[in-house]
Design a protein around this motif. Structure first.
Motif, PDB file in Angstrom:
ATOM      1  N   VAL A 128     -11.488  83.941  18.033  1.00  0.00           N
ATOM      2  CA  VAL A 128     -12.071  82.893  17.403  1.00  0.00           C
ATOM      3  C   VAL A 128     -13.414  82.383  18.210  1.00  0.00           C
ATOM      4  CG1 VAL A 128     -11.544  80.688  17.076  1.00  0.00           C
ATOM      5  CG2 VAL A 128      -9.727  82.178  16.519  1.00  0.00           C
ATOM      6  N   ILE A 129     -13.295  82.471  19.359  1.00  0.00           N
ATOM      7  CA  ILE A 129     -14.638  81.925  20.137  1.00  0.00           C
ATOM      8  C   ILE A 129     -15.820  82.782  19.688  1.00  0.00           C
ATOM      9  CG2 ILE A 129     -15.506  81.390  22.469  1.00  0.00           C
ATOM     10  CD1 ILE A 129     -13.266  79.368  21.482  1.00  0.00           C
ATOM     11  N   GLU A 130     -15.593  84.287  19.872  1.00  0.00           N
ATOM     12  CA  GLU A 130     -16.648  85.151  19.670  1.00  0.00           C
ATOM     13  C   GLU A 130     -16.975  84.954  18.069  1.00  0.00           C
ATOM     14  OE1 GLU A 130     -13.790  85.599  20.742  1.00  0.00           O
ATOM     15  OE2 GLU A 130     -13.914  86.833  22.653  1.00  0.00           O
ATOM     16  N   GLY A 131     -16.350  84.669  17.239  1.00  0.00           N
ATOM     17  CA  GLY A 131     -16.160  84.523  15.772  1.00  0.00           C
ATOM     18  C   GLY A 131     -17.325  83.234  15.590  1.00  0.00           C
ATOM     19  N   ARG A 166      -5.175  77.444  21.532  1.00  0.00           N
ATOM     20  CA  ARG A 166      -6.255  78.283  21.038  1.00  0.00           C
ATOM     21  C   ARG A 166      -7.362  77.166  20.613  1.00  0.00           C
ATOM     22  NH1 ARG A 166      -3.373  80.039  17.265  1.00  0.00           N
ATOM     23  NH2 ARG A 166      -2.679  82.213  18.579  1.00  0.00           N
ATOM     24  N   ILE A 167      -6.741  76.131  20.030  1.00  0.00           N
ATOM     25  CA  ILE A 167      -7.455  74.902  19.622  1.00  0.00           C
ATOM     26  C   ILE A 167      -8.292  74.332  20.590  1.00  0.00           C
ATOM     27  CG2 ILE A 167      -7.617  72.565  18.422  1.00  0.00           C
ATOM     28  CD1 ILE A 167      -7.028  75.215  16.717  1.00  0.00           C
ATOM     29  N   ALA A 168      -7.723  74.230  21.958  1.00  0.00           N
ATOM     30  CA  ALA A 168      -7.982  73.587  23.140  1.00  0.00           C
ATOM     31  C   ALA A 168      -9.370  74.403  23.558  1.00  0.00           C
ATOM     32  CB  ALA A 168      -6.964  73.529  24.393  1.00  0.00           C
ATOM     33  N   GLN A 169      -9.214  75.605  23.487  1.00  0.00           N
ATOM     34  CA  GLN A 169     -10.124  76.655  23.934  1.00  0.00           C
ATOM     35  C   GLN A 169     -11.484  76.318  22.922  1.00  0.00           C
ATOM     36  OE1 GLN A 169      -8.834  80.625  22.953  1.00  0.00           O
ATOM     37  NE2 GLN A 169      -7.982  80.913  25.028  1.00  0.00           N
ATOM     38  N   ILE A 170     -11.537  76.194  21.635  1.00  0.00           N
ATOM     39  CA  ILE A 170     -12.513  75.911  21.004  1.00  0.00           C
ATOM     40  C   ILE A 170     -13.317  74.723  21.264  1.00  0.00           C
ATOM     41  CG2 ILE A 170     -13.305  75.409  18.515  1.00  0.00           C
ATOM     42  CD1 ILE A 170     -11.062  76.955  17.270  1.00  0.00           C
ATOM     43  N   GLU A 199       0.521  67.465  18.571  1.00  0.00           N
ATOM     44  CA  GLU A 199       0.161  68.158  19.684  1.00  0.00           C
ATOM     45  C   GLU A 199      -1.273  68.315  19.549  1.00  0.00           C
ATOM     46  OE1 GLU A 199       3.291  67.918  22.073  1.00  0.00           O
ATOM     47  OE2 GLU A 199       1.636  68.720  22.343  1.00  0.00           O
ATOM     48  N   LEU A 200      -1.819  68.594  18.132  1.00  0.00           N
ATOM     49  CA  LEU A 200      -3.257  68.778  17.856  1.00  0.00           C
ATOM     50  C   LEU A 200      -4.194  67.621  17.927  1.00  0.00           C
ATOM     51  CD1 LEU A 200      -2.530  71.723  15.025  1.00  0.00           C
ATOM     52  CD2 LEU A 200      -3.859  71.874  17.148  1.00  0.00           C
ATOM     53  N   GLU A 201      -3.661  66.392  17.772  1.00  0.00           N
ATOM     54  CA  GLU A 201      -4.248  65.019  17.259  1.00  0.00           C
ATOM     55  C   GLU A 201      -5.160  65.014  18.400  1.00  0.00           C
ATOM     56  OE1 GLU A 201      -3.660  60.896  15.346  1.00  0.00           O
ATOM     57  OE2 GLU A 201      -2.369  62.673  15.244  1.00  0.00           O
ATOM     58  N   PRO A 202      -5.324  65.241  19.748  1.00  0.00           N
ATOM     59  CA  PRO A 202      -6.274  65.040  20.698  1.00  0.00           C
ATOM     60  C   PRO A 202      -7.476  65.771  20.491  1.00  0.00           C
ATOM     61  CG  PRO A 202      -4.246  65.235  21.748  1.00  0.00           C
ATOM     62  CD  PRO A 202      -3.829  65.774  20.530  1.00  0.00           C
ATOM     63  N   PHE A 203      -7.421  66.841  19.673  1.00  0.00           N
ATOM     64  CA  PHE A 203      -8.587  67.861  19.680  1.00  0.00           C
ATOM     65  C   PHE A 203      -9.411  67.496  18.344  1.00  0.00           C
ATOM     66  CE2 PHE A 203      -7.275  70.074  23.118  1.00  0.00           C
ATOM     67  CZ  PHE A 203      -5.963  70.101  23.120  1.00  0.00           C
ATOM     68  N   ARG A 204      -8.825  66.660  17.606  1.00  0.00           N
ATOM     69  CA  ARG A 204      -9.483  66.020  16.294  1.00  0.00           C
ATOM     70  C   ARG A 204      -9.751  67.192  15.400  1.00  0.00           C
ATOM     71  NH1 ARG A 204     -12.524  61.901  18.805  1.00  0.00           N
ATOM     72  NH2 ARG A 204     -14.130  62.029  17.426  1.00  0.00           N
ATOM     73  N   PRO A 205      -9.342  68.044  14.862  1.00  0.00           N
ATOM     74  CA  PRO A 205      -9.573  68.861  13.648  1.00  0.00           C
ATOM     75  C   PRO A 205     -10.101  68.157  12.416  1.00  0.00           C
ATOM     76  CG  PRO A 205      -7.224  69.042  13.875  1.00  0.00           C
ATOM     77  CD  PRO A 205      -7.694  68.167  14.900  1.00  0.00           C
ATOM     78  N   LEU A 206     -10.966  68.742  12.000  1.00  0.00           N
ATOM     79  CA  LEU A 206     -11.567  68.106  10.847  1.00  0.00           C
ATOM     80  C   LEU A 206     -10.394  67.853   9.666  1.00  0.00           C
ATOM     81  CD1 LEU A 206     -14.422  67.407   9.903  1.00  0.00           C
ATOM     82  CD2 LEU A 206     -14.814  69.654   8.843  1.00  0.00           C
ATOM     83  N   PHE A 207      -9.394  68.929   9.598  1.00  0.00           N
ATOM     84  CA  PHE A 207      -8.402  68.708   8.540  1.00  0.00           C
ATOM     85  C   PHE A 207      -7.302  69.842   9.066  1.00  0.00           C
ATOM     86  CE2 PHE A 207      -9.442  72.619   6.338  1.00  0.00           C
ATOM     87  CZ  PHE A 207     -10.668  72.747   6.235  1.00  0.00           C
ATOM     88  N   VAL A 208      -6.146  69.568   8.353  1.00  0.00           N
ATOM     89  CA  VAL A 208      -4.991  70.589   8.697  1.00  0.00           C
ATOM     90  C   VAL A 208      -4.809  70.914   7.289  1.00  0.00           C
ATOM     91  CG1 VAL A 208      -2.637  71.052   9.032  1.00  0.00           C
ATOM     92  CG2 VAL A 208      -4.135  70.140  11.046  1.00  0.00           C
ATOM     93  N   GLU A 209      -4.591  72.069   6.743  1.00  0.00           N
ATOM     94  CA  GLU A 209      -4.416  72.828   5.537  1.00  0.00           C
ATOM     95  C   GLU A 209      -3.261  73.233   5.266  1.00  0.00           C
ATOM     96  OE1 GLU A 209      -7.776  74.897   4.092  1.00  0.00           O
ATOM     97  OE2 GLU A 209      -6.298  76.358   3.024  1.00  0.00           O
ATOM     98  N   GLU A 210      -2.638  72.928   4.109  1.00  0.00           N
ATOM     99  CA  GLU A 210      -1.306  73.422   3.875  1.00  0.00           C
ATOM    100  C   GLU A 210      -0.464  72.803   4.886  1.00  0.00           C
ATOM    101  OE1 GLU A 210      -1.090  77.240   1.968  1.00  0.00           O
ATOM    102  OE2 GLU A 210      -0.955  76.107   0.242  1.00  0.00           O
TER     103      GLU A 210
END
Ligand SMILES: O=C(O)C(=O)C[C@@H](O)[C@H](O)CO
Ligand SMILES: [Mg+2]
Length: 382
Positions: A128-131, A166-170, A199-210
């Motif tokens: 993901v990081i490389e992408g 994985r999200i924390a890495q981003i 668990e994902l809340e601290p990384f503030r994704p733009l959205f979570v889909e489906e």
């Protein structure tokens, strides 16, 4: 003017194009398809031919109602994708006939450019990081990735840690210089959705889909109560009559109808308008081809609440053909600083390379998504 002929072309990677011809030589293109069920949608479009040949293509609203209501049974992915592709082609014809882009027929542009995002990481989110690094070099700063691999109805802390790690890495690698949505892709059941969202809340994704499967839509408001992360859904909902229940119950912050699954431009303009009344954002789903994308952009430029446009450039599904391989005017789709411009040409604004489509249709694969299984051998959501 009268419709004279419908011709369908299944082409790599997993798309299908519909050409509608008229007795005045104006031709329209659409992209009716359900990924993995192209032949079924092909049959559905062919069954609609009886209602269309001989009719005036400019009476789009009436033809839409006939296709939707005329056969008694209605709705669902196959029929609504068939209607969607026909609808796109009819708008393409009308725009070409009047010499204007479809967004002009819908009242004109509400914006000067449309924000887009790209997929990274593939089916099993990796590299993901490389992408992200690669796509940032061409000015893209908004992404989407799958949130997990196979996940049980209740699963382990290790699986949760893998998804969150994985999200924390981003965020470690890019901070807040980029944004990303996380697609749970229907792989996450309600019990685990609560765990992952927390668990994902601290990384503030733009959205979570489906966040859960569409057939579990009653969980949307409950999950929304438990998280500040905006929840998104819609690619597996197929008409206003499905979206209305989601609007009424609440919980979804972004609706993502697919212009090639949810009845086309005619229906998705109405869905966008309903969403606006509920302060819900509109972000069309589009992992498909260039005609589907062009149809999305025509609606994006007239919908005040349009916020993000998906497109399939470099997506992990595009094996055997890329987004603009069948297009003669890719220069009209040039992305600048992560935005699409309004498409300038009449109709949908995409010029299909018919010769290339015909050649490619001679060996179109019957694409299927993989059938995943859990370690115990039971079927896992892909
Ligand atoms: O683009 C998305 O958000 C997806 O979830 C991809 C999925 O719709 C596949 O196209 C199904 O084959
Ligand atoms: Mg999705």
């Amino acid at each position: 003017m009268k419709i004279t002929k419908l011709t369908l072309y299944r082409v790599p990677p997993r798309w299908m194009f519909l050409k509608i011809e008229t007795d005045e030589g104006v031709t329209g293109w659409g992209e009716p398809v359900i990924e993995g069920r192209a032949r079924t949608v092909e049959a559905a479009v062919n069954e609609l031919t009886d209602y269309l040949v001989g009719q005036d293509p400019c009476r789009i609203n009436d033809l839409w109602q006939v296709m939707y209501r005329g056969g008694f049974y209605r709705g669902g992915p196959i029929m609504m994708s068939a209607i969607a592709g026909v609808d796109q082609a009819l708008w393409d014809i009308k725009g070409k006939l009047l010499g204007v882009p479809v967004y002009e027929l819908l009242g004109g542009r509400v914006r000067d450019r449309m924000k887009m995002y790209s997929w990274v990481g593939g089916d099993r989110p990796a590299e993901v990081i490389e992408g992200i690094h690669t796509l940032r070099e061409i000015g893209i700063d908004t992404f989407k990735l799958n949130g997990t691999e196979e996940l049980g109805i209740v699963d382990t802390a290790a699986k949760v840690d893998a998804a969150v790690g994985r999200i924390a890495q981003i965020r470690d690698a890019f901070g807040k210089t980029i944004e990303f949505g996380i697609d749970f892709h229907g792989r996450v059941a309600a019990p685990m959705a609560k765990v992952l969202l927390r668990e994902l809340e601290p990384f503030r994704p733009l959205f979570v889909e489906e966040p859960v499967l569409p057939e579990q839509a009653e969980y949307y408001p409950r999950l929304a109560e438990a998280t500040a992360i905006p929840l998104a859904a819609g690619e597996r909902m197929f008409s206003r009559f499905e979206f209305k229940h989601v609007f009424r119950r609440g919980g979804i912050a972004i609706v993502q109808p697919d212009l090639s699954h949810a009845g086309g431009i005619t229906e998705c303009v109405k869905i966008a308008s309903m969403a606006e009344a509920y302060d819900v954002a509109f972000a069309p789903h589009c992992p498909l081809g260039p005609v589907a994308l062009a149809a999305c952009l025509q609606v994006d430029f007239v919908a005040h609440n349009a916020v993000l446009q998906e497109q399939s450039m470099g997506i992990h599904y595009n094996k055997g053909a890329e987004l603009f391989d069948y297009v003669l005017n890719p220069e009209d789709f040039v992305i600048t600083d992560g935005y699409f411009p309004p498409l300038p040409k009449p109709g949908l604004g995409v010029i299909v390379d018919e010769e290339r489509v015909i050649a490619a249709s001679r060996n179109a694969p019957d694409w299927r998504n993989p059938v995943w299984r859990h370690p115990d051998g039971s079927v896992a959501e892909w």
